[in-house]
Every structure is written in structure tokens, then in C-alpha cells.
Write an enzyme that holds these catalytic residues in place. Structure first.
Site, PDB file in Angstrom:
ATOM      1  N   GLU A 235     -36.420   1.686   6.037  1.00  0.00           N
ATOM      2  CA  GLU A 235     -36.724   0.403   6.948  1.00  0.00           C
ATOM      3  C   GLU A 235     -37.981   0.831   7.643  1.00  0.00           C
ATOM      4  O   GLU A 235     -38.178   1.573   8.500  1.00  0.00           O
ATOM      5  CB  GLU A 235     -35.736  -0.193   7.734  1.00  0.00           C
TER       6      GLU A 235
ATOM      7  N   ASP B   4     -34.077  -5.687  20.038  1.00  0.00           N
ATOM      8  CA  ASP B   4     -34.324  -4.221  20.198  1.00  0.00           C
ATOM      9  C   ASP B   4     -33.917  -3.592  21.487  1.00  0.00           C
ATOM     10  O   ASP B   4     -34.238  -4.215  22.745  1.00  0.00           O
ATOM     11  CB  ASP B   4     -35.814  -3.701  19.722  1.00  0.00           C
TER      12      ASP B   4
HETATM   13  O1  LIG Z   1     -31.233   1.227  15.960  1.00  0.00           O
HETATM   14  P1  LIG Z   1     -29.821   1.105  15.626  1.00  0.00           P
HETATM   15  O2  LIG Z   1     -28.937   1.023  16.691  1.00  0.00           O
HETATM   16  O3  LIG Z   1     -29.586   2.377  14.799  1.00  0.00           O
HETATM   17  O4  LIG Z   1     -29.772   0.065  14.541  1.00  0.00           O
HETATM   18  C1  LIG Z   1     -30.690  -0.284  13.248  1.00  0.00           C
HETATM   19  C2  LIG Z   1     -31.909  -0.875  13.620  1.00  0.00           C
HETATM   20  O5  LIG Z   1     -32.733  -0.034  14.395  1.00  0.00           O
HETATM   21  C3  LIG Z   1     -32.737  -1.548  12.560  1.00  0.00           C
HETATM   22  O6  LIG Z   1     -32.130  -1.906  11.341  1.00  0.00           O
HETATM   23  C4  LIG Z   1     -33.391  -2.390  13.276  1.00  0.00           C
HETATM   24  C5  LIG Z   1     -34.454  -2.280  14.186  1.00  0.00           C
HETATM   25  N1  LIG Z   1     -34.686  -3.317  15.028  1.00  0.00           N
HETATM   26  C6  LIG Z   1     -33.878  -4.471  14.598  1.00  0.00           C
HETATM   27  C7  LIG Z   1     -33.569  -5.758  14.983  1.00  0.00           C
HETATM   28  C8  LIG Z   1     -32.501  -6.494  14.611  1.00  0.00           C
HETATM   29  C9  LIG Z   1     -31.883  -6.021  13.368  1.00  0.00           C
HETATM   30  C10 LIG Z   1     -31.901  -4.775  13.066  1.00  0.00           C
HETATM   31  C11 LIG Z   1     -33.016  -3.817  13.743  1.00  0.00           C
END
Ligand SMILES: O=P(O)(O)OC[C@@H](O)[C@@H](O)c1c[nH]c2ccccc12
Length: 279
Positions: free
Chosen positions: A54, A65
């Protein structure tokens, strides 16, 4: 008749299914700490065993975030990083030999600023296989799904544990994979997840034939293994972004840059279940 897919992401999920393995899907903020280092980190993530990536477009108002990714976005925004810069980064990584499917992660506003016609015209010729737009308004999703389909890119829907009766609607017409958000709130490492998260994932599996991946809060090999046993993909973002943040002093110094990159690679490599580590 099986439709011959040319989408790199779809092919990867098909291959992983044959191997009986879930995809490890890191998230990273493009341009954190700078674009050249992002390209080097992409190579390390691939070497560490990532199955797809990603690529996060830094944004000034990342509502979904937590602090780790907010700080990464702020660092990246010190240089002018736009959606197009992130697409170019994907193309440069491909040209440098990466075989990973790239998922462009962006909030909706930067896409609107670029213009939908231009965005979708660019998406395809920049090696983007998937899109995640967490704040895409429901009323826009039909048009965005049509445009994504025409551009040959998967618009990946997010479903949350509170989506329950809307799951069928959210996943209908989707492609690529369905992204199950493991917990409510914002991104960031967690020691526990939404109560009944396994049942939630099970209900999503029943609602779609697409691969199902889970993300939010996953940061250890034990947590990856837990979800890899019931999903087709596991997303890890903040824990990796934090690792990048921790090694920035090493990355910034030419004498210790390779050590910093190695620490990122080793951190991600240890996330994968032992039996499937490539290192
Ligand atoms: O950071 P985490 O808790 O590992 O979660 C994945 C996330 O970083 C990535 O998929 C993502 C980054 N920003 C987001 C905002 C909404 C949904 C998903 C995301």
C-alpha cells in the site's frame, strides 16, 4: 469460462491461494523521509517477503490515521508530494525491478484536486493495481467503481465491524479484495482488537468470493499469524512506519544508511509466519 485476469494483484492472490498462504501487505507513506529513500524501502520490503504494497499518499488531514502515520505524512509533506508523485514512485519501483502489486492509498480530496479524468488516465500507466480511498463518499462509489473498472484497477472497499447489515452492499461490485478493518477508531498498533473480530471477518467471507484482508493495529508476528490463518491478506502499516521513523537518523547518514534499511527489512521479515519466511 474463467476470465483471464491481467491485474497483477488478482494474479498474486491466485498464486498465494495455491500456496495456501496469506499476503503480507505493508503500508508506507510515500516520501517519508524522502522519495529516494521510499524507493530503497520498497526494495527492502520486497526482499523481506511483502506480497503487495500500500503506497500512501501523504495528506494534511489524515482523519483515519493515528499519530504514527500522521507524523509520517507531515514529514513527507515537507517536500511537495502529490498523488502523481506517488504514482511515479510506483512506476520507478517497477522499472527498478519490483514485481509487487501496488495499491495506491489516498484520501479522496487529493484525487478530486487532481481531477477524476486525469487521475484514472494516469493510474493505469503507472503500474497501480489497486486503490484504497477510505473516505470515499458512498454516493460517489458507483461512479468511482465504474471508472476503476474501465481503468483496469481494483477499487478496494473497506468494511468495519459496525458495517454489519451494509456489508453485502459495500462488497457488491467490488474487485481486488475486501479490506476488513479489525477495530474501530484510527490506525495504530494495538494489543487487542474489536471483540468478535473473527466472527466479523467470517461474515465478510460469507458475503463475497473476493479475497478478504484485514488491517488496523496489527504489528507482531503473532498477530499476523492469527489473522493470516483466517484471511487472504494481512495489512501492517503503523508498526512499519514507526520502524522507518525510528531509523531515520541512520538513513540520513550515508555511513549508516544501509544499516537503517537492513533494520526495516529485518523488522518486516520477522512479521511473517516462520514457516513462510524467505530470508
Ligand atoms: O497502521 P495500521 O494500524 O497497521 O493499519 C493499516 C493502515 O496503516 C493502512 O491500511 C492505512 C493507513 N491509513 C489508513 C486509513 C484508513 C484505513 C487504512 C489505512
Amino acid at each position: 469460462m474463467t476470465t483471464e485476469t491481467t491485474n497483477r494483484m488478482d494474479v498474486t492472490f491466485q498464486n498465494l491461494k495455491q500456496q495456501g498462504r496469506a499476503a503480507l501487505i505493508p503500508f508506507l507513506t510515500v516520501g517519508d523521509p524522502d522519495l529516494e529513500t521510499t524507493l530503497a524501502i520498497i526494495q527492502e520490503l520486497e526482499a523481506a517477503g511483502a506480497d503487495m504494497l500500500e503506497l500512501g499518499v501523504p495528506y494534511s488531514d489524515p482523519l483515519a490515521d493515528g499519530p504514527v502515520i500522521q507524523r509520517a505524512s507531515a514529514r513527507a509533506l515537507k517536500s511537495s508530494i502529490h498523488v502523481r508523485t506517488c504514482m511515479e514512485t510506483a512506476l520507478k519501483a517497477r522499472q527498478a525491478g519490483s514485481t509487487l502489486p501496488f495499491i495506491l492509498f489516498t484520501y479522496y480530496n487529493p484525487v478530486l484536486q487532481m481531477g477524476l479524468d486525469k487521475f484514472f488516465a494516469e493510474v493505469n500507466n503507472h503500474e497501480i493495481s489497486g486503490l484504497i480511498i477510505p473516505d470515499l463518499p458512498v454516493e460517489e462509489s458507483a461512479d468511482m467503481r465504474r471508472r476503476s473498472r474501465e481503468a483496469g484497477v481494483n477499487l478496494i472497499p473497506l468494511v468495519a465491524p459496525t458495517s454489519s447489515e451494509r456489508i453485502a452492499k459495500i462488497v457488491s461490485g467490488a474487485s481486488g479484495f475486501v479490506y476488513c478493518v479489525s477495530s474501530l477508531g484510527v490506525t495504530g498498533e494495538r494489543s487487542s482488537f474489536h471483540a468478535g473480530v473473527e466472527e466479523f471477518i467470517g461474515s465478510v467471507r460469507q458475503a463475497t468470493d473476493l479475497p478478504v484482508a484485514v488491517g488496523f493495529g496489527i504489528s507482531t508476528s503473532e498477530q499476523v499469524a492469527r489473522f493470516a490463518s483466517i484471511c487472504d491478506g494481512v495489512v501492517v502499516g503503523s508498526a512499519i512506519v514507526r520502524k522507518v521513523e525510528d531509523v531515520i537518523p541512520l538513513l540520513d547518514n550515508p555511513a549508516t544508511r544501509s544499516e537503517g534499511l537492513l533494520q526495516i527489512r529485518e523488522f518486516v521479515a520477522q512479521l511473517r509466519p516462520a514457516e513462510s519466511r524467505s530470508l
